[in-house]
Design an enzyme around this catalytic site. Structure first.
Site, PDB file in Angstrom:
ATOM      1  N   ASP A 229      51.043  96.693 -41.587  1.00  0.00           N
ATOM      2  CA  ASP A 229      49.727  97.152 -42.042  1.00  0.00           C
ATOM      3  C   ASP A 229      49.557  98.673 -41.981  1.00  0.00           C
ATOM      4  O   ASP A 229      48.522  99.189 -42.373  1.00  0.00           O
ATOM      5  CB  ASP A 229      48.617  96.487 -41.219  1.00  0.00           C
ATOM      6  CG  ASP A 229      48.632  96.939 -39.767  1.00  0.00           C
ATOM      7  OD1 ASP A 229      49.573  97.636 -39.343  1.00  0.00           O
ATOM      8  OD2 ASP A 229      47.689  96.583 -39.039  1.00  0.00           O
TER       9      ASP A 229
ATOM     10  N   TYR B 166      54.145 107.172 -38.329  1.00  0.00           N
ATOM     11  CA  TYR B 166      55.127 106.905 -37.268  1.00  0.00           C
ATOM     12  C   TYR B 166      56.247 107.932 -37.222  1.00  0.00           C
ATOM     13  O   TYR B 166      56.968 108.015 -36.227  1.00  0.00           O
ATOM     14  CB  TYR B 166      55.713 105.494 -37.428  1.00  0.00           C
ATOM     15  CG  TYR B 166      54.841 104.436 -36.787  1.00  0.00           C
ATOM     16  CD1 TYR B 166      54.954 104.146 -35.429  1.00  0.00           C
ATOM     17  CD2 TYR B 166      53.880 103.757 -37.514  1.00  0.00           C
ATOM     18  CE1 TYR B 166      54.153 103.198 -34.820  1.00  0.00           C
ATOM     19  CE2 TYR B 166      53.068 102.802 -36.920  1.00  0.00           C
ATOM     20  CZ  TYR B 166      53.210 102.533 -35.568  1.00  0.00           C
ATOM     21  OH  TYR B 166      52.406 101.604 -34.966  1.00  0.00           O
TER      22      TYR B 166
HETATM   23  P1  NAD Z   1      49.070  89.791 -27.837  1.00  0.00           P
HETATM   24  O1  NAD Z   1      49.957  89.884 -26.653  1.00  0.00           O
HETATM   25  O2  NAD Z   1      47.597  89.810 -27.649  1.00  0.00           O
HETATM   26  O3  NAD Z   1      49.400  88.437 -28.604  1.00  0.00           O
HETATM   27  C1  NAD Z   1      50.656  87.914 -28.787  1.00  0.00           C
HETATM   28  C2  NAD Z   1      50.684  86.417 -28.468  1.00  0.00           C
HETATM   29  O4  NAD Z   1      52.009  85.959 -28.718  1.00  0.00           O
HETATM   30  C3  NAD Z   1      50.377  86.086 -26.999  1.00  0.00           C
HETATM   31  O5  NAD Z   1      49.317  85.148 -26.912  1.00  0.00           O
HETATM   32  C4  NAD Z   1      51.684  85.483 -26.489  1.00  0.00           C
HETATM   33  O6  NAD Z   1      51.505  84.447 -25.556  1.00  0.00           O
HETATM   34  C5  NAD Z   1      52.304  84.961 -27.767  1.00  0.00           C
HETATM   35  N1  NAD Z   1      53.752  84.759 -27.683  1.00  0.00           N
HETATM   36  C6  NAD Z   1      54.662  85.551 -27.084  1.00  0.00           C
HETATM   37  N2  NAD Z   1      55.885  85.038 -27.250  1.00  0.00           N
HETATM   38  C7  NAD Z   1      55.761  83.907 -27.968  1.00  0.00           C
HETATM   39  C8  NAD Z   1      56.671  82.933 -28.451  1.00  0.00           C
HETATM   40  N3  NAD Z   1      57.980  83.056 -28.230  1.00  0.00           N
HETATM   41  N4  NAD Z   1      56.179  81.891 -29.157  1.00  0.00           N
HETATM   42  C9  NAD Z   1      54.866  81.780 -29.383  1.00  0.00           C
HETATM   43  N5  NAD Z   1      53.945  82.663 -28.957  1.00  0.00           N
HETATM   44  C10 NAD Z   1      54.393  83.719 -28.250  1.00  0.00           C
HETATM   45  O7  NAD Z   1      49.528  90.933 -28.840  1.00  0.00           O
HETATM   46  P2  NAD Z   1      48.760  91.717 -30.006  1.00  0.00           P
HETATM   47  O8  NAD Z   1      48.520  93.089 -29.584  1.00  0.00           O
HETATM   48  O9  NAD Z   1      47.603  90.913 -30.456  1.00  0.00           O
HETATM   49  O10 NAD Z   1      49.874  91.770 -31.128  1.00  0.00           O
HETATM   50  C11 NAD Z   1      50.513  90.650 -31.664  1.00  0.00           C
HETATM   51  C12 NAD Z   1      51.687  91.048 -32.528  1.00  0.00           C
HETATM   52  O11 NAD Z   1      51.269  91.589 -33.763  1.00  0.00           O
HETATM   53  C13 NAD Z   1      52.608  92.103 -31.918  1.00  0.00           C
HETATM   54  O12 NAD Z   1      53.952  91.802 -32.245  1.00  0.00           O
HETATM   55  C14 NAD Z   1      52.186  93.360 -32.609  1.00  0.00           C
HETATM   56  O13 NAD Z   1      53.178  94.339 -32.530  1.00  0.00           O
HETATM   57  C15 NAD Z   1      51.950  92.821 -33.988  1.00  0.00           C
HETATM   58  N6  NAD Z   1      51.189  93.646 -34.922  1.00  0.00           N
HETATM   59  C16 NAD Z   1      51.800  93.958 -36.077  1.00  0.00           C
HETATM   60  C17 NAD Z   1      51.164  94.681 -37.033  1.00  0.00           C
HETATM   61  C18 NAD Z   1      51.930  95.050 -38.272  1.00  0.00           C
HETATM   62  O14 NAD Z   1      51.497  95.818 -39.053  1.00  0.00           O
HETATM   63  N7  NAD Z   1      53.135  94.559 -38.499  1.00  0.00           N
HETATM   64  C19 NAD Z   1      49.853  95.100 -36.812  1.00  0.00           C
HETATM   65  C20 NAD Z   1      49.223  94.780 -35.611  1.00  0.00           C
HETATM   66  C21 NAD Z   1      49.912  94.023 -34.679  1.00  0.00           C
HETATM   67  C1  G6P Z   2      49.801  99.627 -36.502  1.00  0.00           C
HETATM   68  C2  G6P Z   2      51.205  99.208 -36.821  1.00  0.00           C
HETATM   69  C3  G6P Z   2      51.551  97.966 -36.054  1.00  0.00           C
HETATM   70  C4  G6P Z   2      51.334  98.174 -34.577  1.00  0.00           C
HETATM   71  C5  G6P Z   2      49.926  98.615 -34.314  1.00  0.00           C
HETATM   72  C6  G6P Z   2      49.767  99.000 -32.852  1.00  0.00           C
HETATM   73  O1  G6P Z   2      48.898  98.711 -37.017  1.00  0.00           O
HETATM   74  O2  G6P Z   2      51.439  98.983 -38.173  1.00  0.00           O
HETATM   75  O3  G6P Z   2      52.871  97.626 -36.341  1.00  0.00           O
HETATM   76  O4  G6P Z   2      51.582  96.978 -33.863  1.00  0.00           O
HETATM   77  O5  G6P Z   2      49.620  99.722 -35.101  1.00  0.00           O
HETATM   78  O6  G6P Z   2      48.449  99.125 -32.560  1.00  0.00           O
HETATM   79  P1  G6P Z   2      47.903  99.132 -31.068  1.00  0.00           P
HETATM   80  O7  G6P Z   2      46.445  99.270 -31.276  1.00  0.00           O
HETATM   81  O8  G6P Z   2      48.297  97.789 -30.467  1.00  0.00           O
HETATM   82  O9  G6P Z   2      48.554 100.275 -30.382  1.00  0.00           O
HETATM   83 MN    MN Z   3      53.530  97.987 -38.389  1.00  0.00          MN
END
Ligand code: NAD
Ligand code: G6P
Ligand code: MN
Length: 440
Positions: free
Chosen positions: A170, A263
């Site tokens: 995102d 980044y």
């Molecule tokens: P969070 O820790 O609140 O949530 C993650 C959940 O995953 C937890 O409830 C945990 O128990 C669960 N989990 C961990 N290992 C697991 C497994 N093997 N199987 C099933 N569930 C499992 O984290 P968050 O801050 O809400 O972020 C979630 C994810 O989304 C992270 O990987 C973060 O980097 C990603 N993210 C990506 C983007 C993007 O643009 N790609 C944007 C925002 C967040």
């Molecule tokens: C952006 C990136 C994600 C990352 C997030 C971290 O959205 O694209 O890949 O996980 O920032 O945000 P945070 O608020 O958890 O530092």
């Molecule tokens: Mn990302």
């Protein structure tokens, strides 16, 4: 219109309630018959899920809802898996950020040694989710935004090349929303972009409005003065994110023909980042003290009072790109989106087996990447180094190789020497003993 069944993997994520509200907001264009949550931490997921059950009962009682830690139940009869797991949760993110800082190297969720450590934990978790999908709903698609997306995408390319998984980030969407504001447009959807790079490591090479007018000069002029901070900035962002958007001013100075992903600050100004980090209080602490407390507090209040207005959950409208992607597959919309896909010649002077982030046309049979042509020497040099880091991490995971992981950390542009890399690696191994394969 067909109605779909989805499972959110990582049901206990801080992003889950915002995504459920976003799905409800978009229900007309992406109709749902069933929502399920799966997480391997039942207690964490229950807090989020019980509140979401109340929200769904109030706003969309026709949608069937359930949650469980049982993969068979949750992955059967689904059309899409929306995956955002964080293997090791915030406790391990804190280690990823603090261990490198102890050695004078930046500590970041997805960049440098912290991102490498997170990758070594995520590969197994994401592959497990993919296997559940293929076992119980073989026709489904997995939309993955679990991080570190670059390493996860390379791992699935290597290990499951034919899997129906789409990796998306995102960050470009957030930056493009700011660019649209800077250019005086209502929405980023009024822009058409050319972009190339790796995940969290890319550049816009062209931005046009829908009439084909070049918007680059105006946006570049603004970014050179203010970074990605629009003049009338109304977004609620924390100070650390604001600094990242502002720092794009210095990052953009390195090349006057493109616009950078935020980044890149971690690779091009690592000394600045270390200087501005508090080794005792990193982004993980900030997230635990703010987002996690607010979201979980709101969910508990909603469940106690059995009423959605008891909490302050916000629609993650910005996450509607997930609906765009699911609709592109479901309804063959042929929307143009940035995805992380095998290069296969799109960047003609870059390895064909690299996972790159580029525009693709997305329809029912998946993404069709667009040709972005040759890339300039500066970007090519940086990307070759970074893609080698990502490939070495995946090879280290597959082969359980200490040597390859040491090479990966040494090669990261954020790390000054092989001896510092080794010291960081040895600390990371101890901290990750419950999550990484045992290295030989
Ligand atoms: P969070 O820790 O609140 O949530 C993650 C959940 O995953 C937890 O409830 C945990 O128990 C669960 N989990 C961990 N290992 C697991 C497994 N093997 N199987 C099933 N569930 C499992 O984290 P968050 O801050 O809400 O972020 C979630 C994810 O989304 C992270 O990987 C973060 O980097 C990603 N993210 C990506 C983007 C993007 O643009 N790609 C944007 C925002 C967040
Ligand atoms: C952006 C990136 C994600 C990352 C997030 C971290 O959205 O694209 O890949 O996980 O920032 O945000 P945070 O608020 O958890 O530092
Ligand atoms: Mn990302």
């Amino acid at each position: 219109m067909k109605k779909f069944s989805i499972v959110v993997a990582g049901g206990g994520s801080t992003f889950t309630p915002g995504i459920v509200l976003m799905l409800l907001e978009n229900i007309k264009r992406f109709p749902l018959r069933e929502i399920k949550f799966y997480d391997n931490d039942g207690a964490r997921q229950k807090i989020i899920a019980d509140a979401c059950a109340i929200i769904l009962q109030e706003k969309a009682p026709d949608i069937k809802f359930s949650y469980s830690t049982d993969p068979k139940e949750m992955f059967s009869d689904v059309d899409f898996v929306m995956a955002h797991i964080r293997v090791g949760k915030y406790k391990m993110r804190e280690q990823d950020e603090k261990i490198p800082l102890r050695h004078g190297v930046l500590g970041q969720e997805t960049c440098g040694p912290g991102g490498i450590a997170y990758g070594m934990r995520s590969i197994g978790g994401v592959l497990e989710i993919l296997n559940y999908m293929e076992t119980y709903s073989p026709n489904a698609w997995m939309l993955n935004y679990s991080n570190p997306a670059a390493i996860v995408a390379e791992a699935t390319r290597r290990i499951k090349p034919d899997a129906k998984i789409l990796n998306i980030c995102d960050m470009p969407i957030g930056i493009e929303s700011r660019m649209a504001q800077i250019a005086g447009l209502k929405s980023r959807k009024e822009m058409r972009v050319r972009y190339y790079g790796l995940n969290h490591f890319g550049w816009w090479s062209r931005i046009e409005d829908l009439q084909g007018n070049d918007l680059m000069p105006k946006i570049i002029d603004h970014v050179k003065k203010y970074g990605y901070i629009p003049l009338s900035d109304t977004a609620h962002v924390e100070a650390s994110w604001n600094d990242t958007f502002a720092k794009a001013k210095d990052v953009s100075a390195l090349d006057s023909t493109t616009l950078p992903n935020t980044y890149l600050k971690y690779y091009l100004f690592p000394d600045y980042v270390v200087k501005h980090s508090n080794p005792d209080y990193t982004r993980a602490n900030e997230v635990m003290d703010n987002r996690e407390k607010t979201v979980f507090g709101s969910c508990r209040a909603i469940t106690e009072q059995k009423n959605s207005s008891a909490g302050h959950l916000e629609i993650d409208e910005h996450a509607s790109y997930i609906v765009d992607l699911a609709s592109a597959i479901a309804f063959n919309t042929q929307e143009r989106m940035l995805l992380i896909v095998p290069n296969n010649g799109s960047l003609e002077n870059f390895s064909s087996d690299a996972m790159v982030e580029i525009p693709c046309i997305v329809g029912s049979s998946g993404p069709e990447p667009l040709v972005m042509g040759p890339i300039p020497l500066f970007q090519k040099g940086l990307m070759e180094q970074q893609v080698a880091v990502e490939k070495l991490v995946v090879e280290a995971w597959i082969e359980k190789s200490y040597q390859k992981l040491w090479q990966a950390i040494t090669l990261s542009k954020t790390v000054p020497s092989a001896s510092v890399a080794k010291a960081i690696l040895d600390d990371l191994i101890i901290a990750n003993k419950d999550y990484w394969p045992e290295l030989k």
